[in-house]
Design a protein around this motif. Sequence first.
Motif, mmCIF file in Angstrom:
data_model
loop_
_atom_site.group_PDB
_atom_site.id
_atom_site.type_symbol
_atom_site.label_atom_id
_atom_site.label_comp_id
_atom_site.label_asym_id
_atom_site.label_seq_id
_atom_site.Cartn_x
_atom_site.Cartn_y
_atom_site.Cartn_z
ATOM 1 N N LYS A 292 -2.482 -42.965 6.626
ATOM 2 C CA LYS A 292 -1.552 -41.984 6.093
ATOM 3 C C LYS A 292 -1.832 -40.615 6.689
ATOM 4 C CE LYS A 292 0.033 -43.891 1.983
ATOM 5 N NZ LYS A 292 -0.389 -44.278 0.640
ATOM 6 N N GLY A 293 -3.086 -40.315 6.622
ATOM 7 C CA GLY A 293 -3.486 -39.021 7.185
ATOM 8 C C GLY A 293 -3.009 -38.893 8.616
ATOM 9 N N LYS A 330 13.191 -29.484 11.632
ATOM 10 C CA LYS A 330 12.792 -28.533 10.599
ATOM 11 C C LYS A 330 13.847 -28.402 9.503
ATOM 12 C CE LYS A 330 9.654 -25.836 13.373
ATOM 13 N NZ LYS A 330 9.817 -26.518 14.682
ATOM 14 N N ARG A 331 15.014 -28.868 9.824
ATOM 15 C CA ARG A 331 16.078 -28.777 8.796
ATOM 16 C C ARG A 331 15.953 -29.928 7.791
ATOM 17 N NH1 ARG A 331 20.474 -29.644 12.586
ATOM 18 N NH2 ARG A 331 18.697 -30.273 13.790
ATOM 19 N N HIS A 332 16.434 -29.698 6.638
ATOM 20 C CA HIS A 332 16.575 -30.728 5.606
ATOM 21 C C HIS A 332 15.271 -31.358 5.195
ATOM 22 C CE1 HIS A 332 20.645 -30.203 6.717
ATOM 23 N NE2 HIS A 332 20.522 -30.813 7.880
ATOM 24 N N VAL A 333 14.191 -30.753 5.587
ATOM 25 C CA VAL A 333 12.911 -31.378 5.255
ATOM 26 C C VAL A 333 12.641 -31.274 3.752
ATOM 27 C CG1 VAL A 333 10.431 -31.248 5.621
ATOM 28 C CG2 VAL A 333 11.976 -30.974 7.531
ATOM 29 N N LYS A 334 13.013 -30.135 3.252
ATOM 30 C CA LYS A 334 12.667 -29.931 1.845
ATOM 31 C C LYS A 334 13.845 -30.268 0.899
ATOM 32 C CE LYS A 334 9.269 -26.456 2.929
ATOM 33 N NZ LYS A 334 8.842 -25.091 2.773
ATOM 34 N N GLU A 335 14.874 -30.788 1.512
ATOM 35 C CA GLU A 335 16.058 -31.136 0.704
ATOM 36 C C GLU A 335 15.779 -32.365 -0.170
ATOM 37 O OE1 GLU A 335 19.628 -32.007 2.878
ATOM 38 O OE2 GLU A 335 20.130 -29.876 2.711
ATOM 39 N N ASN A 336 16.404 -32.359 -1.265
ATOM 40 C CA ASN A 336 16.272 -33.550 -2.105
ATOM 41 C C ASN A 336 17.190 -34.639 -1.628
ATOM 42 O OD1 ASN A 336 14.348 -33.218 -4.023
ATOM 43 N ND2 ASN A 336 15.669 -32.195 -5.500
ATOM 44 N N ASP A 337 16.762 -35.832 -1.831
ATOM 45 C CA ASP A 337 17.696 -36.943 -1.653
ATOM 46 C C ASP A 337 17.744 -37.728 -2.959
ATOM 47 O OD1 ASP A 337 15.266 -38.048 -1.577
ATOM 48 O OD2 ASP A 337 15.386 -38.821 0.478
ATOM 49 N N LYS A 338 18.344 -38.904 -2.847
ATOM 50 C CA LYS A 338 18.566 -39.671 -4.077
ATOM 51 C C LYS A 338 17.267 -39.985 -4.808
ATOM 52 C CE LYS A 338 20.995 -43.888 -5.370
ATOM 53 N NZ LYS A 338 21.471 -45.143 -4.760
ATOM 54 N N SER A 355 -0.055 -27.678 -20.277
ATOM 55 C CA SER A 355 -0.419 -27.089 -18.957
ATOM 56 C C SER A 355 0.274 -27.845 -17.823
ATOM 57 C CB SER A 355 -1.931 -27.158 -18.768
ATOM 58 O OG SER A 355 -2.288 -28.514 -18.671
ATOM 59 N N GLY A 356 -0.138 -27.584 -16.626
ATOM 60 C CA GLY A 356 0.446 -28.174 -15.404
ATOM 61 C C GLY A 356 0.246 -29.667 -15.343
ATOM 62 N N PRO A 357 0.816 -30.242 -14.358
ATOM 63 C CA PRO A 357 0.761 -31.691 -14.228
ATOM 64 C C PRO A 357 -0.671 -32.163 -14.043
ATOM 65 C CG PRO A 357 1.572 -30.656 -12.226
ATOM 66 C CD PRO A 357 1.445 -29.585 -13.279
ATOM 67 N N THR A 358 -0.941 -33.242 -14.678
ATOM 68 C CA THR A 358 -2.299 -33.780 -14.616
ATOM 69 C C THR A 358 -2.554 -34.465 -13.298
ATOM 70 O OG1 THR A 358 -1.407 -35.648 -15.750
ATOM 71 C CG2 THR A 358 -2.673 -34.118 -17.073
ATOM 72 N N LYS A 359 -1.478 -34.885 -12.644
ATOM 73 C CA LYS A 359 -1.646 -35.627 -11.382
ATOM 74 C C LYS A 359 -2.323 -34.776 -10.329
ATOM 75 C CE LYS A 359 0.234 -39.746 -11.258
ATOM 76 N NZ LYS A 359 0.356 -40.897 -10.448
ATOM 77 N N THR A 360 -1.759 -33.638 -10.198
ATOM 78 C CA THR A 360 -2.284 -32.787 -9.143
ATOM 79 C C THR A 360 -3.503 -32.022 -9.590
ATOM 80 O OG1 THR A 360 -0.674 -31.175 -9.846
ATOM 81 C CG2 THR A 360 -0.142 -32.451 -7.887
ATOM 82 N N GLY A 361 -3.450 -31.540 -10.710
ATOM 83 C CA GLY A 361 -4.614 -30.835 -11.209
ATOM 84 C C GLY A 361 -5.718 -31.831 -11.477
ATOM 85 N N SER A 362 -6.613 -31.835 -10.588
ATOM 86 C CA SER A 362 -7.641 -32.863 -10.684
ATOM 87 C C SER A 362 -8.961 -32.212 -11.009
ATOM 88 C CB SER A 362 -7.740 -33.639 -9.359
ATOM 89 O OG SER A 362 -7.990 -32.717 -8.331
ATOM 90 N N GLY A 363 -9.184 -32.032 -12.176
ATOM 91 C CA GLY A 363 -10.482 -31.498 -12.576
ATOM 92 C C GLY A 363 -10.694 -31.824 -14.039
ATOM 93 N N PRO A 375 1.700 -24.513 -8.245
ATOM 94 C CA PRO A 375 2.907 -24.508 -7.423
ATOM 95 C C PRO A 375 3.329 -25.917 -7.038
ATOM 96 C CG PRO A 375 0.988 -23.793 -6.166
ATOM 97 C CD PRO A 375 0.554 -23.922 -7.593
ATOM 98 N N ARG A 376 4.593 -26.064 -6.828
ATOM 99 C CA ARG A 376 5.111 -27.386 -6.515
ATOM 100 C C ARG A 376 4.729 -27.755 -5.099
ATOM 101 N NH1 ARG A 376 10.629 -29.239 -4.968
ATOM 102 N NH2 ARG A 376 10.935 -31.279 -5.978
ATOM 103 N N LEU A 377 4.324 -28.995 -4.980
ATOM 104 C CA LEU A 377 3.905 -29.443 -3.645
ATOM 105 C C LEU A 377 5.104 -29.760 -2.789
ATOM 106 C CD1 LEU A 377 0.970 -31.767 -4.582
ATOM 107 C CD2 LEU A 377 0.824 -29.618 -3.342
ATOM 108 N N GLY A 378 4.886 -29.895 -1.515
ATOM 109 C CA GLY A 378 5.950 -30.304 -0.582
ATOM 110 C C GLY A 378 6.355 -31.735 -0.837
ATOM 111 N N LYS A 379 7.481 -32.076 -0.257
ATOM 112 C CA LYS A 379 8.085 -33.365 -0.578
ATOM 113 C C LYS A 379 7.184 -34.529 -0.200
ATOM 114 C CE LYS A 379 12.287 -35.903 0.163
ATOM 115 N NZ LYS A 379 13.406 -36.041 1.080
ATOM 116 N N SER A 380 6.679 -34.494 0.960
ATOM 117 C CA SER A 380 5.901 -35.649 1.424
ATOM 118 C C SER A 380 4.659 -35.828 0.574
ATOM 119 C CB SER A 380 5.524 -35.464 2.885
ATOM 120 O OG SER A 380 4.850 -34.253 3.023
ATOM 121 N N ARG A 381 4.054 -34.691 0.246
ATOM 122 C CA ARG A 381 2.860 -34.765 -0.588
ATOM 123 C C ARG A 381 3.224 -35.390 -1.949
ATOM 124 N NH1 ARG A 381 -0.783 -30.373 0.197
ATOM 125 N NH2 ARG A 381 -1.025 -30.087 2.428
ATOM 126 N N ARG A 382 4.373 -34.841 -2.380
ATOM 127 C CA ARG A 382 4.773 -35.360 -3.678
ATOM 128 C C ARG A 382 5.004 -36.858 -3.602
ATOM 129 N NH1 ARG A 382 9.630 -33.010 -4.475
ATOM 130 N NH2 ARG A 382 9.373 -31.340 -2.998
#
Lengths: 387, 318
Positions: A292-293, A330-338, A355-363, A375-382
Amino acid sequence: MLFPENDDEWEDESDDEAAKKFSKKGKKSKKAVAIADEDDESDSDSDSEGGGGFGLDLARLDESDSDSEIEEPENDEEDDEEEEEEEEEDIDIDDISINGSDEDEIRATMRVRETINNKDGLLAALKRIALDTSPSVPFVFHQSVVSSKPTADAIPSIDDDLVRELAFMNQALEAARFARTQLRKEGVPFTRPTDYFAETVRSDEIMDKVKAKLIEEATSKKASAEARKLRDLKKFGKQVQVAKQQERAKEKKATLEKISLLKKKRKDGASSALGAHEADDLFDVAVEKELKGNSSGKKRSFSAGEGGDRGDRNNKRQKKDSKYGFGGKKRHVKENDKTSAGDISGFSARGMKSSGPTKTGSGPGRGAKKPFKAPRLGKSRRKAGGK
Amino acid sequence: MSSVYRTLSKSSGKEVEAEDKSNGASGGMKKNKQRVLILSSRGVTYRHRHLLNDLAAMLPHGRKDVKFDSKSKMYQLNELAELYNCNNVMFFEARKGKDLYIWFSKAPNGPTVKMHAQNLHTMEELHFTGNCLKGSRPVLSFDATFESEPHLKVIKELFLHMFGVPQGARKSKPFLDHVMAFSVADGKIWIRNYEIREVEKVKGDDKESEEPATNKGKKSKFQQDKDTDVSLVEIGPRFVLTPIVIQEGAFGGPIIYENKRFISPNHVRSDLRKAKAGRHNARAEQKREGLGRKAELGLLGKGELKDKSGLDTRELFA
């Protein structure tokens, strides 16, 4: 061509040739034959007079010392004859069109003259002036050496400068050696002592010039040699560079292959070995992560592996690339899809309350304390996180 | 003291004896007395002049004189030679500002040799490294061919007189350091001048090294005498002579030898010119013939064919 070896042959041949040639020419044959006849006549005349090359000598042998007085008119006569002949021949040659090899022959015939070689006269003259160079006379007296064999024998072709000069030098060398031994024997000083200074034939100025010339030649030769060496090195250097590049490419290819092989092996191991499932699972995750990386890296930035030759890019750039993206669409990268629109995996009612989402907040124990939302993560990360 | 005196007197006595001997030997033959008058005609080029200077520098028994202003009255050279007390004359005759003829003559009564000089290269323009003392006596090296023919013998004798520096000449130096080589090749006489350099002989035997080092000083001198070899380095000038004619007298008298293989440079040049002209003539002729052929076929201008045959289309369908 112009100078045959044997002089006597030369005369005869040329006469014959002339006759032949003249008879060949259709119209002019009559005249030519007449001239040839004249030639013969003149020859025979001169023979009878004792004017011809060796006939002359024989005749003169018979004659007495008063020779020299008689000779002059004879010579004059001969000269006159020659002139007449030449004139006639000239006219003829003007008529005949000269072409090709005939030209030489005609020229040669023109050049045949009555020659004088009065050997008695020569020897008499020699006797009158000769110095005594016999072996009984000390060598210092005359200092002349006659070589043991004719130099001309050592010269196959007179146009070959090197061989010719070598032959001359050998002749001189022989003489020098002989003279040295002879003079030593007679007790005459030969070698100049080193402390004997005197005026030389070539002045110091000229010798300096010669030296300068030699030095210049040597330096120019050296310089050119060096330049050539550099040129060669350059050429060779390019080759070296190319070879290095090829080697690097090869190495890279090999490592990549190794990695892919490793991956394949791991995959195969995961699918086949069911027994050690847990460990494999762990392993699998790692591989998956790695993959993935890799893929994300590919998309987002040229990471060290993918960049290839440009492996060592600076860190700042890398960071920025990973942050803002580099390459690709670079276009439409952050656009939502279905799917992303429908994806509510990031949402939790609990999170909304506290508080914030537990998924990302890992502590551990972090959620309750955090006063602000992450802050909201980018699409791919999400996406990655969602899966 | 007396012993010293004795040895001295002995040695001096020996010397006297030796001198007597040498005197006796030289008294028997004529003393070689040569003086050469060296001069040129008017109209020599710089190269001819430099060659003359080179030769004059090599001949301490030479007397260089101003240019001689006549090509027809050569017998006057004899008077000139007498005036300068010379018994040899070396006269450089330039023609047309390019051809050089050198006359070698024994002054009062001959013989005289006239030669054509070619391929002149002076000492200065030849960048050879050799050098020799001014006025040292040269070793004259003659080709064996010089002994084969009478005319060559005469030429050799003249060279011996003129280029050989007589023993004890006024400005001559006591050592020998150059060789003049005279060679006959291709019917011409080639003249070269070399310096004699003594170089260490390459030692092949170990005899010297085995000998004790006690008498080293003595030996080194001995070695210097024995263990050197001769090598030659060219000095210059270089030139080639073609004998043309030998006269019995000095600048006159009957001709006793004439070289029929000599071709005058004028002839050579005219032949070259003629050959060139011949090329042009041939081309012009060809052109004319071509034109004639065309004219015959009626291809030139508006001219029609000469003979119309009855089967010509223009006749048939007239």
